[in-house]
Design an enzyme around this catalytic site. Structure first.
Site, PDB file in Angstrom:
ATOM      1  CD  GLU A  96      19.741 -58.104   8.174  1.00 22.65           C
ATOM      2  OE1 GLU A  96      18.944 -57.297   8.427  1.00 22.65           O
ATOM      3  OE2 GLU A  96      20.728 -58.614   8.967  1.00 22.65           O
ATOM      4  CB  CYS A 117      12.461 -53.520   4.477  1.00 12.28           C
ATOM      5  SG  CYS A 117      13.753 -52.330   5.056  1.00 12.28           S
ATOM      6  CB  CYS A 124      25.932 -49.070   6.145  1.00 15.10           C
ATOM      7  SG  CYS A 124      25.309 -47.226   5.701  1.00 15.10           S
ATOM      8  CB  CYS A 128      23.746 -44.363  12.054  1.00 15.78           C
ATOM      9  SG  CYS A 128      23.498 -43.580  10.465  1.00 15.78           S
ATOM     10  CB  CYS A 131      22.688 -48.619  12.395  1.00 15.96           C
ATOM     11  SG  CYS A 131      22.219 -49.713  11.081  1.00 15.96           S
ATOM     12  CB  CYS A 355      18.774 -51.608   9.944  1.00 11.82           C
ATOM     13  SG  CYS A 355      19.546 -51.308   8.783  1.00 11.82           S
TER      14      CYS A 355
END
Ligand code: SF4
Length: 370
Positions: A96, A117, A124, A128, A131, A355
């Protein structure tokens, strides 16, 4: 984790590396500048566009490099004029890239503040708790060429939107490396991509307008502190005590605040720059008054700016955005402590702008039909 494509992307070459490759082919050095000018200034979309290069050189380039490592599969524009680009890479991975336009009072859309961004990894590994990008773990790192290709896709989109032949990337105010992935976990590709982004032979975007955001990889922050590149640093803090950070950010187990804060200070002192502390406000997790007080102490100690971001809910996760009254009470405590603070109104609610959400949804849809 790396992906080895059939041909490396041309967007991952620096002036030096391309000159060397051309020299090995018996080509003069000036060809490297010509080729990069076609990519970044004239926005060539095919090898045949490069009309001042000999046919034989164009054929060699086509055999050797990939001109378009990222293809636009979906562009979603939200009501609050956030644009989200879903891009597909050569191995069908999805990433993205987001364009955020923030209209200024009294002026039209053309004069809005514009931020891009970008992502640095597919998925990832940092996990977290709040997220969407971390939900399915890390698939792989992006190459420098794939990171840079995102910005070319933004340029193509902007060219089409403004109906100008070539809108300048410089017309954007900021680039933030804050999309999918932990940028400092893909350090070498990140630095190479930012070098290309910044160079006059590349995209020519000023280093001071580029911000790298990290969840807190202390050794890499210290490494970055020693690099005289001039980029800005933002820390995804999201908790002002180890107790809160441990709960929502596993990275804090390895790098608790007693290690993270000195690393931020080292960066800030070496670069003479104010660091930004990003703080996503999540109801009943980190929005209590004691968190605001602790955050004020940390920010004052580091002379850091605080950016508060009300949480964007993610399907399948339990976290919520605090009420407006609680958000404002939190801001007031920081203001009363004379901390430089902004409360960001999150853009793009209606296009899954948090995100990793658009990618996650598309991956799930693809899995359902296969
Ligand atoms: S918030 Fe950033 S570092 Fe944390 S899981 Fe999401 S993408 Fe990774």
């Amino acid at each position: 984790m790396k992906f080895e494509p059939e041909k490396p992307p041309l967007t991952g070459e620096t002036l030096d590396s391309l000159t060397l490759r051309l020299k090995e082919q018996g080509e003069p050095a000036f060809r490297a500048r010509q080729i990069l000018e076609w990519i970044y200034k004239k926005r060539a979309r095919s090898w045949d566009d490069m009309s001042n290069l000999p046919k034989s050189l164009r054929a060699w380039l086509a055999d050797t490099f990939d001109l378009s490592p990222a293809t636009l599969v979906l562009g979603k524009q939200s009501l609050d004029i956030t644009d989200k680009l879903l891009l597909e890479l050569r191995d069908q991975s999805l990433i993205e890239t987001v364009i955020i336009r923030a209209p200024q009072d009294g002026v039209g859309l053309e004069h809005s503040r514009k931020t891009i961004c970008i992502s640095t990894q597919v998925g990832c590994a940092m996990a977290c708790a709040f997220c969407a990008s971390g939900l399915a773990g890390l698939k792989r790192d992006l190459s420098a060429g794939e990171i840079v290709a995102q910005l070319l896709q933004v340029c193509y989109r902007e060219d089409a939107r403004t109906q100008r032949a070539r809108s300048e990337l410089a017309s954007f105010d900021n680039i933030v490396v804050m999309g999918m992935g932990e940028p400092l976990a893909n350090y070498d590709a990140l630095i190479r991509a930012l070098t290309i982004l910044n160079a006059e032979w590349g995209l020519g975007f000023g280093a001071r307008r580029i911000t790298v955001s990290t969840s807190g990889l202390v050794p890499k922050i210290l490494k970055l502190a020693d690099v005289p590149l001039g980029f800005r640093l933002a820390i995804s803090l999201h908790g002002a005590t180890d107790e809160v950070r441990d709960r929502i950010m596993p990275v804090n187990k390895a790098y608790p605040l007693e290690k993270l804060i000195p690393a931020i200070r080292a960066f800030s002192e070496n670069h003479g720059r104010m660091v930004t502390l990003e703080f996503i406000l999540i109801e009943d997790v980190n929005d209590a008054l004691d968190q605001a007080v602790k955050l004020s102490e940390i920010a004052r100690d580091l002379h850091a700016h605080v950016n508060l971001i009300p949480y964007n809910s993610v399907e399948g996760l339990p976290w919520k955005r605090p009420s407006l009254a609680r958000q404002e009470r939190f801001v007031r405590i920081l203001e009363e402590a004379r901390v430089s603070v902004t409360l960001r109104r999150e853009k793009g609610h209606d296009i899954d702008a948090a995100c990793g959400q658009l990618r996650l949804k598309t991956e799930r849809d693809r899995a359902a039909v296969s």
